[in-house]
Design a protein around this motif. Sequence first.
Motif, PDB file in Angstrom:
ATOM      1  N   ASN A   1       0.866  -1.173   0.000  1.00  0.00           N
ATOM      2  CA  ASN A   1       0.000   0.000   0.000  1.00  0.00           C
ATOM      3  C   ASN A   1       0.915   1.239   0.000  1.00  0.00           C
ATOM      4  O   ASN A   1       1.413   1.663   1.032  1.00  0.00           O
ATOM      5  N   CYS A   2       1.153   1.776  -1.188  1.00  0.00           N
ATOM      6  CA  CYS A   2       2.185   2.817  -1.319  1.00  0.00           C
ATOM      7  C   CYS A   2       1.707   4.191  -0.865  1.00  0.00           C
ATOM      8  O   CYS A   2       0.575   4.596  -1.141  1.00  0.00           O
ATOM      9  N   ALA A   3       2.604   4.894  -0.210  1.00  0.00           N
ATOM     10  CA  ALA A   3       2.314   6.267   0.189  1.00  0.00           C
ATOM     11  C   ALA A   3       2.367   7.177  -1.032  1.00  0.00           C
ATOM     12  O   ALA A   3       1.679   8.187  -1.104  1.00  0.00           O
ATOM     13  N   LYS A   4       3.187   6.818  -2.002  1.00  0.00           N
ATOM     14  CA  LYS A   4       3.394   7.685  -3.151  1.00  0.00           C
ATOM     15  C   LYS A   4       3.770   6.844  -4.373  1.00  0.00           C
ATOM     16  O   LYS A   4       4.532   5.894  -4.248  1.00  0.00           O
ATOM     17  N   ILE A   5       3.225   7.217  -5.527  1.00  0.00           N
ATOM     18  CA  ILE A   5       3.577   6.503  -6.771  1.00  0.00           C
ATOM     19  C   ILE A   5       3.932   7.555  -7.818  1.00  0.00           C
ATOM     20  O   ILE A   5       3.192   8.524  -7.983  1.00  0.00           O
ATOM     21  N   THR A   6       5.063   7.386  -8.461  1.00  0.00           N
ATOM     22  CA  THR A   6       5.424   8.329  -9.521  1.00  0.00           C
ATOM     23  C   THR A   6       5.443   7.623 -10.861  1.00  0.00           C
ATOM     24  O   THR A   6       6.234   6.703 -11.083  1.00  0.00           O
ATOM     25  N   GLY A   7       4.543   8.057 -11.730  1.00  0.00           N
ATOM     26  CA  GLY A   7       4.490   7.508 -13.079  1.00  0.00           C
ATOM     27  C   GLY A   7       5.356   8.336 -14.018  1.00  0.00           C
ATOM     28  O   GLY A   7       5.869   9.410 -13.650  1.00  0.00           O
ATOM     29  N   ALA A   8       5.481   7.856 -15.242  1.00  0.00           N
ATOM     30  CA  ALA A   8       6.357   8.529 -16.205  1.00  0.00           C
ATOM     31  C   ALA A   8       5.853   9.935 -16.552  1.00  0.00           C
ATOM     32  O   ALA A   8       6.661  10.866 -16.682  1.00  0.00           O
ATOM     33  N   LEU A   9       4.541  10.086 -16.684  1.00  0.00           N
ATOM     34  CA  LEU A   9       4.033  11.418 -17.065  1.00  0.00           C
ATOM     35  C   LEU A   9       4.405  12.456 -16.024  1.00  0.00           C
ATOM     36  O   LEU A   9       4.862  13.558 -16.342  1.00  0.00           O
ATOM     37  N   GLU A  10       4.213  12.084 -14.772  1.00  0.00           N
ATOM     38  CA  GLU A  10       4.546  13.017 -13.693  1.00  0.00           C
ATOM     39  C   GLU A  10       6.052  13.321 -13.714  1.00  0.00           C
ATOM     40  O   GLU A  10       6.470  14.475 -13.586  1.00  0.00           O
ATOM     41  N   ALA A  11       6.834  12.282 -13.921  1.00  0.00           N
ATOM     42  CA  ALA A  11       8.292  12.469 -13.926  1.00  0.00           C
ATOM     43  C   ALA A  11       8.758  13.295 -15.126  1.00  0.00           C
ATOM     44  O   ALA A  11       9.837  13.887 -15.093  1.00  0.00           O
ATOM     45  N   ALA A  12       7.935  13.313 -16.187  1.00  0.00           N
ATOM     46  CA  ALA A  12       8.350  14.021 -17.414  1.00  0.00           C
ATOM     47  C   ALA A  12       7.859  15.461 -17.436  1.00  0.00           C
ATOM     48  O   ALA A  12       7.962  16.134 -18.473  1.00  0.00           O
ATOM     49  N   GLU A  13       7.345  15.906 -16.327  1.00  0.00           N
ATOM     50  CA  GLU A  13       6.797  17.269 -16.270  1.00  0.00           C
ATOM     51  C   GLU A  13       7.811  18.291 -16.785  1.00  0.00           C
ATOM     52  O   GLU A  13       8.998  18.226 -16.451  1.00  0.00           O
ATOM     53  N   GLY A  14       7.335  19.182 -17.631  1.00  0.00           N
ATOM     54  CA  GLY A  14       8.248  20.202 -18.168  1.00  0.00           C
ATOM     55  C   GLY A  14       8.803  19.823 -19.530  1.00  0.00           C
ATOM     56  O   GLY A  14       9.309  20.672 -20.258  1.00  0.00           O
ATOM     57  N   LEU A  15       8.735  18.543 -19.889  1.00  0.00           N
ATOM     58  CA  LEU A  15       9.250  18.107 -21.200  1.00  0.00           C
ATOM     59  C   LEU A  15       8.129  18.246 -22.246  1.00  0.00           C
ATOM     60  O   LEU A  15       6.950  18.141 -21.915  1.00  0.00           O
ATOM     61  N   PRO A  16       8.513  18.459 -23.515  1.00  0.00           N
ATOM     62  CA  PRO A  16       7.498  18.696 -24.545  1.00  0.00           C
ATOM     63  C   PRO A  16       6.840  17.404 -25.045  1.00  0.00           C
ATOM     64  O   PRO A  16       7.135  16.943 -26.127  1.00  0.00           O
TER      65      PRO A  16
END
Length: 757
Positions: free
Chosen positions: A353-368
């Motif tokens: 039961n994760c406190a936080k999950i980071t997907g690729a879209l979130e990690a790519a924030e700022g990229l075109p």
Amino acid sequence: MDVKKLVAQMTLEEKAGLCSGLDFWHTKPVERLGVPACMVSDGPHGLRKQDEQADHLGINESIKAVCFPAACATAASFDKALITRMGEAIGDSCQHERLSVVLGPAVNIKRSPLCGRNFEYFSEDPYLAGKMAAAFIHGVQSRNVGTSIKHFAANSQEHRRMSSSSDADERTLREIYFPAFETAVKEEQPWTVMCSYNRINGVFASENKWLLTDVLRDEWGFEGYVMSDWGATADRVKGLIAGLDLEMPSSHGVNDKRIFEAVQNGSLDEAVVDQACERILNIVYRYTENARPDTPWDLEEQHRLAGKIAEQCVVLLKNEENLLPLDKKEKVAFIGGFAEKPRFQGGGSSHINCAKITGALEAAEGLPYVYEKGFSATDDQADEALIARAVQAAKEARVAVIFAGLPDSFESEGYDRRHMRLPECQNQLIEAVSAANENTVVVLHNGSPVEMPWIGRVKAVLEAYLGGENVGSAVIRVLYGDVNPSGHLAETFPVKLSDNPSYLYYGGEGNRTEYREGIFVGYRYYDKKEMPVLFPFGHGLSYTSFEYSDLCLSADSIRDDEELTVTVTVKNTGSRFGRAVAQLYVRDVESSQLKPVRELKGFEKVGLMPGESKKIAFTLDKRSFACWNEELHDWYAESGEYVIEIGESSRDLRVCAKVNLQSTASFPRRYDENSIIMDIAADERAMAALRPLMEAGSALFHPEENDQTSDAAKEAITDEMNLAMMNYMPLRGLLSFSDGITWELIEDIVRKMNGGK
Ligand code: BGC
């Protein structure tokens, strides 16, 4: 704590009680004597600590925790230090959460890509699985928290997992299904071992004395306690005698009573119960006397660590025309639901039961980038409208990156996969997008190999596995080159499922699964069959390149009780920092036993700056050359020539050198009238007894010199035939084919061959 003394003060009822759990997750306390209850928890790649409703399938809520990459991914890192670091982090969280044991690592061998639980297991290779398990245990236990290496043993399918019998010969068990446990026990002494649900050759692991006592304790020296998998206990009394110390979770008093009664009626020695209690209490106190609930547990920091670990696990499978890494300025279309919500962990008892999950879209924030869902990530329903939108987005971008993978329902604990394919809707989408954009990349989220019918139409494939809760950051950093990929496959990707060696028998019939492919599991089979594979064991590309040179052996020739040091120099010949995984394989040039072509016997991961070289050393010992010999009932490294091969994968070997090995084994050979000449000739002592007869010359040995042999027959008798006839002849055969030999003479030779006068 003087555990022996404590046990001596316990009543039989208390002792019988201690041999099963209090509830789903605790050992029993003995309040009268101040013995505390201890909590255990899944495992293995993060905590699934259930404070409230308990279950073993990951159904009910557990506390918020950090999900690290699953073993399918961490094995691909080939990085022992990294896995130790992960173990340390999990050990710290256990201390914080007052957990005495984390239920893992899970080290079962990936016999087939179909095993529903492959995502939780390390490898098809026992050496790699063992080294990774040992590294993990080292990390966790350095925090004074125990591990429970599982599931012992031969639990390589989920189908009928609580009743099926894994039927394999001893050599197969010793060489393939045991060594991961053996290495971990010998190198790191896990505090506990969890026995599996299945039977082995008909006997439940939970009541298998050969397994739990003869092999685990007497041969390997295991010192902790053995617990059952959840509900794996069949006959509790038999189990206790076999070496199953703790039944988990509990049988609500039923089996405690059976133990009690068995002692009372004399069918169970009380000393056996005492011994189990001592083993359990040793661990209870090893934890409680070192408990540090004040250990900090920073979920955010561990989230970052999970991402850093995932970065080292991603495997670059294909990268045509160096399409990757991507340029941060160019327009990219991210396609597929897993880009938004990655599949980062498997289903069942390891579900966190994760406190936080980071997907690729979130990690790519700022990229075109633009994003299109493309397909449903939960089922296999193609949606034409979604595909059309994805194709349009792909057309408008320079590169299309598809995040594909297996939905949860396609692989899980509890059942096996039905096939090795991705959902059809995803294959369809990949075909459509790759037709629209020649620069298509596929990122995969899966716990086990998939068939890739579209492999020739995409330029790059990144295997992200089930990379933990921060896998999105790891994938983006690899895609854009902030991290140079360095993962290598811990398993073969066959072209198709039916290529797999267990294909015909996997799952078994009724409650019986025959491991008929024997030792030929994974690359051991594909190499022996000289079969093409989609991606070989050990494969993994990088954005840089490495060169291997100066392979040196400490000796040209060794005895099997001596060690051999192998050194090799690895150089980064590219223009960016990268990590090489040097893999050492041993190949026996000629063997009297059936053997794989080559086997992994060493690996090292090394980070190198552009132009930098480093020398790596490996130590090989008898086991690096040995296979299990049924006749000796031991490991046997046959005399002869072996080739040491080092490279980047099992099929990309760069340097090699030969060593001669001298065996010190002596076979306790017995001969009788059925022994054949060939076997006798291989043993000097036996041959000495037979030689006089042979030298006396007999028609049998030289039929071409016999007057009664016709000319035509003489012509037809080739040397090879002659030799074969003689070689395969049993001693008693001499009676039929040769005059003047008596039964007494045969008996006399047999007696002398066996050392008699
Ligand atoms: C699994 C184990 C797990 C246990 C407790 C069983 O079903 O096979 O791996 O540790 O449940 O959840």
